[in-house]
Design an enzyme around this catalytic site. Structure first.
Site, short mmCIF file in Angstrom:
data_model
loop_
_atom_site.label_atom_id
_atom_site.label_comp_id
_atom_site.label_asym_id
_atom_site.label_seq_id
_atom_site.Cartn_x
_atom_site.Cartn_y
_atom_site.Cartn_z
N ASP A 89 64.61 27.83 36.72
CA ASP A 89 63.31 28.23 37.27
C ASP A 89 62.93 29.66 36.85
O ASP A 89 63.80 30.48 36.54
CB ASP A 89 63.35 28.21 38.80
N HIS A 146 68.41 29.87 37.52
CA HIS A 146 67.25 30.69 37.12
C HIS A 146 67.50 31.31 35.74
O HIS A 146 68.56 31.90 35.53
CB HIS A 146 66.99 31.80 38.13
ZN LIG Z 1 61.01 30.19 41.49
#
Ligand SMILES: [Zn+2]
Length: 256
Positions: free
Chosen positions: A73, A219
């Site tokens: 992400d 991430h």
């Molecule tokens: Zn996010």
């Protein structure tokens, strides 16, 4: 839409229960406190729990029990996303990138590269508003639509997949995603790569919990860089392969 209306009623009823505080008596105050705490707890659970299905149907697993789905992400990041793509290419792993629309506009060549190398690109809103659950209906719609348009502009693919910032819900996210033809993708394993500073701890945390079909949240852009994740990832990939797992995307690269 009925659930959205019920949710609004629940919020209003929780606030309205505070009216019991007047005129003051101990019994009325305790009752007000009880009703307010109960209403607020249910509201917060519905907004914050990543896998609850009440406000929007969502998926935290893939169909294939012999695979794990890695998802990244908040990118693209001009430094760490290309490093991650190099690593995934070297390991022969395909993953899903939930990109922030605004950043994809800034670095379309990185999104394009991820797409060309066989990864899946998905919508992670236009600007990643941290207070996603409190957006006005108009802003919510714009965040969803602009996020999808940005993915389309960067790689020519009309994504069918969406993840909100921090997996937060919104009373209207269900009906809006339906209109936009998007499926909400959650996760089964939260890696905590946002806070864990030691690659071995991060790898251990994921490997201890992961089972076949799990979607894992990671991430590729973090305020202090994604070095810890990038160091942990080869260990995670190798160990998952040792356990017999392959790697799946969260959905199809074909336009529906
Ligand atoms: Zn996010």
């Amino acid at each position: 839409m009925a659930r959205s209306a019920l949710f609004f009623l629940l919020m209003l009823a929780s606030i309205a229960s505070l009216a019991l505080l007047y005129p003051f008596s101990l019994r009325r105050s305790l009752l007000a406190l009880l009703l307010y705490s109960l209403g607020t707890s249910i509201t917060l659970f519905l907004l914050f729990h990543p896998r609850n299905q009440w406000l929007v149907a969502n998926r935290s697993r893939v169909d294939r029990a012999d695979c794990v789905a890695l998802t990244f992400d908040d990118g693209p990041d001009p430094i760490d996303t290309p490093r991650l793509l190099d690593l995934l290419r070297e390991k022969g792993v395909k993953a899903t990138f939930f990109v922030i629309g605004k950043r994809a506009e800034q670095y379309p060549e990185i999104v394009r590269r991820a797409w060309d190398e066989g990864h899946l690109i998905a919508n992670h809103t236009w600007s990643h508003p941290n207070l996603f659950c409190f957006l006005t209906p108009r802003r919510l719609r714009a965040e969803i639509e602009r996020g999808s348009e940005s993915v389309h502009r960067s790689c020519g693919f009309r994504t069918s997949y969406f993840r909100s910032p921090v997996g937060l819900r919104h009373a209207l996210v269900g009906p809006y995603l339906k209109q936009a033809g998007l499926e909400f993708i959650s996760w089964q394993i939260r890696s905590y790569d946002t806070v864990i500073a030691n690659p071995s701890v991060l790898a251990r945390r994921i490997l201890k919990k992961v089972t076949g079909g799990d979607i894992v949240l990671l991430h590729d852009r973090l305020p202090s860089g994604a070095n810890v994740m990038l160091e942990a990832l080869p260990v995670i990939i190798d160990e998952l392969r040792n356990r017999g797992f392959g790697f799946a995307l969260v959905g199809s690269r074909e336009n529906q």
